[in-house]
Write an enzyme that holds these catalytic residues in place. Structure first.
Site, PDB file in Angstrom:
ATOM      1  N   PHE A 134       0.866  -1.189   0.000  1.00 18.72           N
ATOM      2  CA  PHE A 134       0.000   0.000   0.000  1.00 18.72           C
ATOM      3  C   PHE A 134       0.899   1.235   0.000  1.00 18.72           C
ATOM      4  O   PHE A 134       1.702   1.426   0.921  1.00 18.72           O
ATOM      5  CB  PHE A 134      -0.894  -0.021   1.249  1.00 18.72           C
ATOM      6  CG  PHE A 134      -1.734   1.209   1.397  1.00 18.72           C
ATOM      7  CD1 PHE A 134      -2.724   1.494   0.474  1.00 18.72           C
ATOM      8  CD2 PHE A 134      -1.538   2.088   2.451  1.00 18.72           C
ATOM      9  CE1 PHE A 134      -3.510   2.642   0.594  1.00 18.72           C
ATOM     10  CE2 PHE A 134      -2.318   3.224   2.596  1.00 18.72           C
ATOM     11  CZ  PHE A 134      -3.300   3.500   1.657  1.00 18.72           C
ATOM     12  N   ILE A 183       8.666  -2.650  35.916  1.00 22.95           N
ATOM     13  CA  ILE A 183       8.541  -3.601  37.032  1.00 22.95           C
ATOM     14  C   ILE A 183       9.620  -4.691  36.937  1.00 22.95           C
ATOM     15  O   ILE A 183      10.104  -5.180  37.950  1.00 22.95           O
ATOM     16  CB  ILE A 183       7.102  -4.199  37.047  1.00 22.95           C
ATOM     17  CG1 ILE A 183       6.117  -3.109  37.500  1.00 22.95           C
ATOM     18  CG2 ILE A 183       7.004  -5.434  37.944  1.00 22.95           C
ATOM     19  CD1 ILE A 183       4.647  -3.532  37.483  1.00 22.95           C
ATOM     20  N   GLU A 212       0.271   4.243  10.656  1.00 20.80           N
ATOM     21  CA  GLU A 212      -1.123   3.923  10.311  1.00 20.80           C
ATOM     22  C   GLU A 212      -2.127   4.831  11.031  1.00 20.80           C
ATOM     23  O   GLU A 212      -3.172   4.378  11.482  1.00 20.80           O
ATOM     24  CB  GLU A 212      -1.416   2.446  10.602  1.00 20.80           C
ATOM     25  CG  GLU A 212      -0.628   1.523   9.675  1.00 20.80           C
ATOM     26  CD  GLU A 212      -0.423   0.139  10.251  1.00 20.80           C
ATOM     27  OE1 GLU A 212      -1.404  -0.580  10.409  1.00 20.80           O
ATOM     28  OE2 GLU A 212       0.739  -0.207  10.556  1.00 20.80           O
TER      29      GLU A 212
HETATM   30  C1  LIG Z   1       7.713   0.939   9.766  1.00 20.66           C
HETATM   31  C2  LIG Z   1       6.790   1.786   8.983  1.00 20.66           C
HETATM   32  C3  LIG Z   1       5.958   1.196   8.040  1.00 20.66           C
HETATM   33  C4  LIG Z   1       5.098   1.992   7.265  1.00 20.66           C
HETATM   34  N1  LIG Z   1       4.346   1.385   6.276  1.00 20.66           N
HETATM   35  C5  LIG Z   1       3.636   2.181   5.423  1.00 20.66           C
HETATM   36  C6  LIG Z   1       3.003   1.608   4.266  1.00 20.66           C
HETATM   37  O1  LIG Z   1       3.065   0.395   4.019  1.00 20.66           O
HETATM   38  N2  LIG Z   1       2.336   2.436   3.411  1.00 20.66           N
HETATM   39  C7  LIG Z   1       2.245   3.796   3.633  1.00 20.66           C
HETATM   40  O2  LIG Z   1       1.635   4.483   2.827  1.00 20.66           O
HETATM   41  N3  LIG Z   1       2.836   4.365   4.724  1.00 20.66           N
HETATM   42  C8  LIG Z   1       3.537   3.603   5.616  1.00 20.66           C
HETATM   43  N4  LIG Z   1       4.184   4.172   6.694  1.00 20.66           N
HETATM   44  C9  LIG Z   1       4.053   5.612   6.932  1.00 20.66           C
HETATM   45  C10 LIG Z   1       3.308   5.975   8.212  1.00 20.66           C
HETATM   46  O3  LIG Z   1       1.946   5.652   8.086  1.00 20.66           O
HETATM   47  C11 LIG Z   1       3.573   7.468   8.486  1.00 20.66           C
HETATM   48  O4  LIG Z   1       4.892   7.546   8.988  1.00 20.66           O
HETATM   49  C12 LIG Z   1       2.582   8.046   9.457  1.00 20.66           C
HETATM   50  O5  LIG Z   1       1.331   8.201   8.824  1.00 20.66           O
HETATM   51  C13 LIG Z   1       3.020   9.420   9.993  1.00 20.66           C
HETATM   52  O6  LIG Z   1       3.392  10.279   8.946  1.00 20.66           O
HETATM   53  P1  LIG Z   1       4.777  11.087   9.019  1.00 20.66           P
HETATM   54  O7  LIG Z   1       5.844  10.119   9.380  1.00 20.66           O
HETATM   55  O8  LIG Z   1       4.936  11.822   7.747  1.00 20.66           O
HETATM   56  O9  LIG Z   1       4.614  12.094  10.215  1.00 20.66           O
HETATM   57  P2  LIG Z   1       3.993  13.586  10.113  1.00 20.66           P
HETATM   58  O10 LIG Z   1       2.704  13.580   9.386  1.00 20.66           O
HETATM   59  O11 LIG Z   1       5.050  14.520   9.618  1.00 20.66           O
HETATM   60  O12 LIG Z   1       3.708  13.901  11.635  1.00 20.66           O
HETATM   61  C14 LIG Z   1       4.754  14.162  12.582  1.00 20.66           C
HETATM   62  C15 LIG Z   1       4.124  14.296  13.971  1.00 20.66           C
HETATM   63  O13 LIG Z   1       3.273  15.434  13.998  1.00 20.66           O
HETATM   64  C16 LIG Z   1       1.981  15.054  14.428  1.00 20.66           C
HETATM   65  N5  LIG Z   1       0.997  15.868  13.721  1.00 20.66           N
HETATM   66  C17 LIG Z   1       0.774  15.923  12.383  1.00 20.66           C
HETATM   67  N6  LIG Z   1      -0.212  16.783  12.108  1.00 20.66           N
HETATM   68  C18 LIG Z   1      -0.622  17.302  13.295  1.00 20.66           C
HETATM   69  C19 LIG Z   1      -1.623  18.236  13.690  1.00 20.66           C
HETATM   70  N7  LIG Z   1      -2.422  18.812  12.799  1.00 20.66           N
HETATM   71  N8  LIG Z   1      -1.757  18.536  15.008  1.00 20.66           N
HETATM   72  C20 LIG Z   1      -0.965  17.954  15.924  1.00 20.66           C
HETATM   73  N9  LIG Z   1      -0.004  17.053  15.621  1.00 20.66           N
HETATM   74  C21 LIG Z   1       0.152  16.723  14.327  1.00 20.66           C
HETATM   75  C22 LIG Z   1       1.844  13.596  14.065  1.00 20.66           C
HETATM   76  O14 LIG Z   1       0.867  12.979  14.845  1.00 20.66           O
HETATM   77  C23 LIG Z   1       3.255  13.102  14.366  1.00 20.66           C
HETATM   78  O15 LIG Z   1       3.359  12.848  15.739  1.00 20.66           O
HETATM   79  C24 LIG Z   1       5.043   3.395   7.485  1.00 20.66           C
HETATM   80  C25 LIG Z   1       5.887   3.994   8.441  1.00 20.66           C
HETATM   81  C26 LIG Z   1       6.762   3.212   9.167  1.00 20.66           C
HETATM   82  C27 LIG Z   1       7.680   3.891  10.142  1.00 20.66           C
END
Ligand SMILES: Cc1cc2nc3c(=O)[nH]c(=O)nc-3n(C[C@H](O)[C@H](O)[C@H](O)COP(=O)(O)OP(=O)(O)OC[C@H]3O[C@@H](n4cnc5c(N)ncnc54)[C@H](O)[C@@H]3O)c2cc1C
Length: 385
Positions: free
Chosen positions: A127, A340, A366
């Site tokens: 995905f 613990i 996710e």
């Molecule tokens: C091991 C792994 C497997 C993955 N597998 C897939 C996959 O198969 N397919 C796929 O498409 N993606 C995948 N991902 C991507 C994953 O879903 C994203 O990393 C996740 O959605 C967060 O996006 P980001 O890393 O860009 O963080 P960002 O969107 O940049 O967010 C950074 C931080 O800011 C916070 N934040 C963002 N917006 C706001 C807001 N408006 N208010 C307050 N806080 C906010 C977020 O909660 C987070 O804590 C994977 C990631 C990892 C690490």
């Protein structure tokens, strides 16, 4: 009528699966997985176990030859399997091939080419939504799909894509109209990994062992027939199955918390400090009591959301509630379990450190916790006050 107990057949399923997990999985849980993949033979061994328990293809609808279990029954299974780290965190595959629900909407040639081979286990899919500049806010994605006659031409970069190297095709989200964003601007395509212009880029090493990939799409020509559903409806199509995915997160997290409580309690009973077992100390007892109460709250949230979805309700907020509360709660539980246990928890002799790393990651991937809270807050502001 509100019921707080599982029906008899689900209690039996839970008990049988618990016996299997305790006898066949937990004793081998530090051997069966290397990073994000099974070591040779283990997947097949666990698949055999699932077949004997009648759980093979449990989430495939009956019309496609599967067990067609409802969400409550599947939640029971996910919780029990969540008690062990014998499975890779993100691609377990022991109850059958991983079929993203969107594939069930396919008809005709697309069904022959993608759904049926996935059901037979001949093809795998990944995905691809996240991008370097678009994770929590996928509507801002920069990957574009531009119509050109009978094709779309796709350009962009996807990041953190689980299982990209072992996939035959990807379920790709791309912007067909960037000005519309989530309101009709994002579409879903099925793209073969061997299409000219598709290339794997960097592979990331993570603290959980998962190694997701970057995928580069450079002038990738995809037949217009590979568009799933209507143009611009990518997100609304996905909404149908995302709710169940969030309940799955919650159910698995309940399993993590349950195991954390089991390990923490039994260690507290046997570990003696200053002449008495830890379990005799109020400071430890209150930690265990909090873990137990939060676990039971989480279990009810999962059963409620699953039951509502099984009854045909959207239960959108309830599903967000599950993902947020249960993933956060399970991290608190495994963290307390670690505390613990003291130093021994930090060693690879016990499963705690790996569970801790995995559970920490689910607060981000996710659907990060902040995003879940934002949606729940929107509901609260509308519904209360
Ligand atoms: C091991 C792994 C497997 C993955 N597998 C897939 C996959 O198969 N397919 C796929 O498409 N993606 C995948 N991902 C991507 C994953 O879903 C994203 O990393 C996740 O959605 C967060 O996006 P980001 O890393 O860009 O963080 P960002 O969107 O940049 O967010 C950074 C931080 O800011 C916070 N934040 C963002 N917006 C706001 C807001 N408006 N208010 C307050 N806080 C906010 C977020 O909660 C987070 O804590 C994977 C990631 C990892 C690490």
């Amino acid at each position: 009528m509100v019921s707080f107990v599982l029906p008899e057949e689900l209690r039996m399923l839970k008990d049988n699966l618990r016996r299997y997990v305790d006898a066949e999985m937990i004793p081998h849980e530090r051997d069966s997985v290397a990073e994000d993949e099974f070591r040779p033979g283990w997947r097949e061994r666990f698949q055999e176990g699932m077949k004997k328990l009648g759980l093979w293809m449990m989430d495939v609808p009956e019309e496609h030859g599967g067990g067609g279990l409802d969400l409550l029954a599947k939640s029971v299974v996910w919780t029990e399997l969540g008690r062990t780290i014998a499975l890779p965190a993100r691609e377990d595959l022991i109850t059958g091939p991983s079929v993203r629900s969107i594939l069930y909407s396919l008809e005709g040639e697309l069904k022959e080419k993608y759904l049926l081979p996935v059901l037979r286990g001949d093809k795998r899919a990944c995905f691809a939504q996240t991008e370097p500049d678009a994770g929590s806010d996928p509507a801002s994605m920069r990957t574009t799909a531009v119509r050109d006659g009978n094709h779309y031409v796709i350009n962009g970069t996807k990041r953190f894509i689980t299982g990209a190297a072992r996939s035959d095709f990807m379920q790709l989200m791309a912007a067909t109209d960037r000005s519309k964003g989530s309101r009709g601007g994002i579409s879903c395509f099925l793209v073969d990994m061997d299409t000219p212009g598709v290339r794997l880029g960097a592979q990331y090493q993570t603290m959980m062992g998962d190694k997701p990939w970057e995928i580069v799409l450079d002038n990738v020509r995809v037949p217009a027939t590979n568009l799933v559903g209507e143009e611009g409806k990518g997100f609304s199509l996905a909404q149908k199955w995302l709710g169940a995915g969030r309940v799955k997160h919650g159910a698995r997290a309940v399993g993590v918390a349950e195991r954390s409580l089991e390990m923490a309690t039994s260690y507290a009973k046997q570990r003696v400090t200053f002449g008495r077992p830890l379990a005799d100390r109020q400071g430890i007892q209150w930690k265990l009591a909090d873990m137990y109460m939060e676990l039971e709250v989480a279990r009810m949230l999962v059963w409620r959301a699953a039951s509502l979805i099984d009854q045909g309700e959207e239960a959108r907020v309830e599903a967000y509630h599950c993902k947020y509360y249960c993933d956060e709660m399970a991290f608190r539980a495994i963290d307390t379990c670690m505390q613990i246990h003291g130093g021994i928890a930090l060693t690879t002799d016990l499963p705690i450190e790996r569970m801790w790393r995995q559970q920490r990651s689910y607060r981000i991937t996710e659907g990060a916790s902040e995003v879940m809270r934002t949606v729940i807050a929107r509901h609260v502001v509308k519904a209360y006050g």
